[in-house]
Design a protein around this motif. Structure first.
Motif, PDB file in Angstrom:
ATOM      1  N   SER A 201      32.948  70.899 112.371  1.00 31.51           N
ATOM      2  CA  SER A 201      32.601  72.264 112.794  1.00 31.51           C
ATOM      3  C   SER A 201      33.370  73.292 111.968  1.00 31.51           C
ATOM      4  CB  SER A 201      32.862  72.456 114.283  1.00 31.51           C
ATOM      5  OG  SER A 201      34.227  72.329 114.582  1.00 31.51           O
TER       6      SER A 201
ATOM      7  N   TRP B  44      34.781  65.858 114.953  1.00 34.11           N
ATOM      8  CA  TRP B  44      33.951  66.982 115.377  1.00 34.11           C
ATOM      9  C   TRP B  44      34.595  68.302 114.978  1.00 34.11           C
ATOM     10  CZ3 TRP B  44      35.286  70.643 119.169  1.00 34.11           C
ATOM     11  CH2 TRP B  44      34.279  71.550 119.476  1.00 34.11           C
ATOM     12  N   LYS B  45      35.901  68.409 115.184  1.00 37.14           N
ATOM     13  CA  LYS B  45      36.623  69.631 114.846  1.00 37.14           C
ATOM     14  C   LYS B  45      36.573  69.897 113.343  1.00 37.14           C
ATOM     15  CE  LYS B  45      41.091  71.745 115.747  1.00 37.14           C
ATOM     16  NZ  LYS B  45      41.509  72.142 114.446  1.00 37.14           N
TER      17      LYS B  45
ATOM     18  N   GLN C  10      31.440  73.584 108.717  1.00 39.68           N
ATOM     19  CA  GLN C  10      30.199  74.342 108.900  1.00 39.68           C
ATOM     20  C   GLN C  10      30.473  75.828 108.983  1.00 39.68           C
ATOM     21  OE1 GLN C  10      28.388  72.589 112.341  1.00 39.68           O
ATOM     22  NE2 GLN C  10      27.294  71.054 111.132  1.00 39.68           N
ATOM     23  N   LYS C  11      31.570  76.216 109.594  1.00 38.88           N
ATOM     24  CA  LYS C  11      31.923  77.632 109.676  1.00 38.88           C
ATOM     25  C   LYS C  11      32.302  78.198 108.322  1.00 38.88           C
ATOM     26  CE  LYS C  11      33.480  77.571 114.450  1.00 38.88           C
ATOM     27  NZ  LYS C  11      34.638  77.657 115.345  1.00 38.88           N
TER      28      LYS C  11
END
Length: 178
Positions: free
Chosen positions: A168, A164-165, A171-172
């Protein structure tokens, strides 16, 4: 009392626990500002896990109930006793050797090869959990079920967090197209 059998179990369980701790510390070290000494601890624990797993395998040669030959230990799926589960133990041992050696010689093998080899820790840990859970003589005991169940839960949750980290973070970093 069969001391060899006790030592085999103790070395195997200790190796598994140390491998689990090393994996969890490795995942935890991805949290910002938590790197430093965790990486050294992670490496040392992984090496000590390899040592205990090697002792576990070596002592199987001297087991009075079900002794293994050297070839049964070194060649996966050739053991006369539970060949599939024993073979999974051998494979996870080899994968751990690869992970530890590529970590020790990261500068020589390069960061890209090291990273690819290092991700082998996830399948090797999973395979070693299967090996211990289904082949271990204590696996039906409540404490062993709690140990394996708890470790599977912790590693699963930590792995989900890591994925997940990383997702994300990607995506950033990727630009938004409008």
């Amino acid at each position: 009392m069969n001391w060899i059998w006790i030592a085999i179990r103790a070395a195997g369980l200790t190796g598994y626990l140390l491998l689990t701790i090393s994996l969890l510390v490795g995942i935890y070290s991805h949290i910002p500002r938590k790197r430093g000494s965790f990486l050294t601890f992670h490496q040392i624990i992984g090496q000590v896990a390899l040592l205990f797993i090697g002792i576990h395998a070596y002592l199987l040669i001297f087991d009075m109930y079900q002794p293994f030959s050297v070839s049964e230990l070194l060649i996966p799926f050739t053991a006369s006793y539970e060949p599939v589960l024993s073979g999974l133990g051998t494979i996870s041992f080899y994968l751990l050797i690869i992970v530890v050696l590529t970590s020790d010689f990261m500068k020589k093998v390069g960061q890209s090869a090291w990273k690819k080899a290092h991700y082998l820790v996830f399948p090797l840990w999973f395979v070693s959990a299967i090996h211990g859970l289904f082949l271990g003589t204590d696996s039906a005991s409540l404490w062993a079920l709690a140990l394996y169940g708890g470790s599977v839960l912790m590693v699963s949750m930590a792995t989900i967090f890591l994925v997940w980290k990383k997702l994300s973070k990607k995506q950033k970093q990727s630009p938004v197209v409008t």
